[in-house]
Scaffold this active site. Sequence first.
Site, mmCIF file in Angstrom:
data_model
loop_
_atom_site.group_PDB
_atom_site.id
_atom_site.type_symbol
_atom_site.label_atom_id
_atom_site.label_comp_id
_atom_site.label_asym_id
_atom_site.label_seq_id
_atom_site.Cartn_x
_atom_site.Cartn_y
_atom_site.Cartn_z
ATOM 1 N NE ARG A 122 47.235 -47.341 6.475
ATOM 2 C CZ ARG A 122 46.628 -46.195 6.749
ATOM 3 N NH1 ARG A 122 45.313 -46.119 6.717
ATOM 4 N NH2 ARG A 122 47.347 -45.146 7.075
ATOM 5 C CE LYS A 144 55.248 -66.787 -3.307
ATOM 6 N NZ LYS A 144 56.410 -67.467 -3.891
ATOM 7 C CD GLU A 186 55.682 -71.584 -13.389
ATOM 8 O OE1 GLU A 186 55.824 -72.420 -12.469
ATOM 9 O OE2 GLU A 186 56.284 -70.480 -13.416
ATOM 10 C CE LYS A 228 50.572 -70.762 -6.642
ATOM 11 N NZ LYS A 228 51.190 -69.731 -7.431
ATOM 12 C CD GLU A 238 57.772 -69.129 -1.072
ATOM 13 O OE1 GLU A 238 56.904 -68.681 -1.827
ATOM 14 O OE2 GLU A 238 58.978 -69.157 -1.323
ATOM 15 N NE ARG A 242 52.682 -69.644 -2.241
ATOM 16 C CZ ARG A 242 51.822 -68.674 -2.402
ATOM 17 N NH1 ARG A 242 51.107 -68.254 -1.360
ATOM 18 N NH2 ARG A 242 51.655 -68.090 -3.567
ATOM 19 C CG ASN A 246 59.760 -70.752 -4.977
ATOM 20 O OD1 ASN A 246 59.094 -70.091 -5.757
ATOM 21 N ND2 ASN A 246 59.765 -70.533 -3.673
ATOM 22 C CG HIS A 249 60.442 -70.689 -9.925
ATOM 23 N ND1 HIS A 249 59.958 -71.913 -10.336
ATOM 24 C CD2 HIS A 249 59.525 -69.780 -10.330
ATOM 25 C CE1 HIS A 249 58.794 -71.738 -10.952
ATOM 26 N NE2 HIS A 249 58.514 -70.451 -10.961
ATOM 27 C CG HIS A 253 63.347 -66.064 -10.305
ATOM 28 N ND1 HIS A 253 62.794 -66.052 -9.041
ATOM 29 C CD2 HIS A 253 62.295 -66.093 -11.151
ATOM 30 C CE1 HIS A 253 61.477 -66.081 -9.139
ATOM 31 N NE2 HIS A 253 61.148 -66.112 -10.392
ATOM 32 C CG HIS A 266 58.283 -66.719 -15.075
ATOM 33 N ND1 HIS A 266 59.254 -66.484 -14.126
ATOM 34 C CD2 HIS A 266 57.403 -67.584 -14.505
ATOM 35 C CE1 HIS A 266 58.967 -67.179 -13.037
ATOM 36 N NE2 HIS A 266 57.847 -67.853 -13.239
#
Length: 362
Positions: A122, A144, A186, A228, A238, A242, A246, A249, A253, A266
């Site tokens: 956990r 993330k 980025e 960031k 997010e 936040r 993206n 992105h 993606h 990426h």
Amino acid sequence: MKTLTVELGERAYPIIFCHGLISKESALGAEVLLETAGRSVFIVSNDQVAALYLPRLMALFAGKRVGYHCLPDGEAFKTLSQVETIMGKLISEGFTRDSTVIALGGGVVGDVAGFAAAIFQRGVPVIQIPTTLLSQVDSSVGGKTAVNHPLGKNMVGAFHQPALVAIDVGTLTTLSDREFAAGVAEIVKHAALGDADYFDWLEDHCEQIVARDIDCLNEMIERSCRIKATIVAEDEKEQGRRGLLNLGHTFGHAIETLSGYGVVLHGEAVAIGLLMAAEYSHRAGFISERISARLRSLLAAFGLPLLLPAALTRGDFKTAMARDKKATQSGLRLIVLKALGQAEIIDQVDDDVLDQTLTSWL
Ligand SMILES: NC(=O)c1ccc[n+]([C@@H]2O[C@H](COP(=O)([O-])OP(=O)(O)OC[C@H]3O[C@@H](n4cnc5c(N)ncnc54)[C@H](O)[C@@H]3O)[C@@H](O)[C@H]2O)c1
């Protein structure tokens, strides 16, 4: 040694800039690393990075309980099956809740290790030691973590903030030019969405950055981490702001999904995605063509490929965009540029403008 704090209350953590931690004998930052890691550590790396840096990292932990798992290299191994293998090792080798997972590698390793740490018993702490430019300015900061699913990138994951991010800029000397450029994408994104002065600075320091001047890289990585970290501190999960990170992105993606994971890097997909987002922003009347042109020149100056990698259809592209995590139940969500250094999230995407944008690219 410089330190930057990601201000997240009880989950706050330092980013330390420790040139030499594993790239030189100096081991700058080792004290902070050892103190944060505790007595039992499990290192996740990949074959390529481990060959370069694992022995030095292991040597720092002499006298502690250390285990490790090396993923095969590549985005194709950012899978649940690798996470399951890590779980198996942790359990069979007797690691318990007082262990710390250490990610040594690029974004793939960081995402897999972070997710493994988020779910083992956990949740145990994770320390990120990012070794690509992309992971130093982006994936290691913000918590993330995820693995890919055949139906979509990063579809299975969790928010799990690291206990420490240790950035050794010296590791970038062994990075390939292609991977280095992918990381710059980025960085250009950070400047485009949040800091016009930084964008000017990148234009002015392009040559030194490409030549990997260490002082210049340190300044650049710190500036990007600061952007960031500030955004993450304002909106950890997010729910709003936040989402600006993206930028590019949703397009990017879709490019990655449609061309098959690992074919386009990426960062390369993000570079093209940034231009597509700028194109949408221009066609929607938000920014001038001049801004798109500056963005294109800067990305080109860093050697990024700026054409779609394969013949993609508009229908496939829109389906892939709609499946993106950033899409909501009510439809597509896009990040647009309102000016250089200023981005905005829009939920009302103009379908005609999107069609025109895609048509101009496909
Ligand atoms: N979690 C996040 O917030 C976040 C943000 C951005 C990207 N990502 C994810 O990050 C991944 C991309 O990360 P990446 O670009 O770092 O790719 P990567 O992890 O695949 O690393 C790129 C390549 O560089 C090699 N490498 C790493 N460090 C090296 C070094 N110092 N010297 C020589 N070779 C080295 C790796 O073995 C690999 O071949 C994607 O899966 C993406 O989804 C996550």
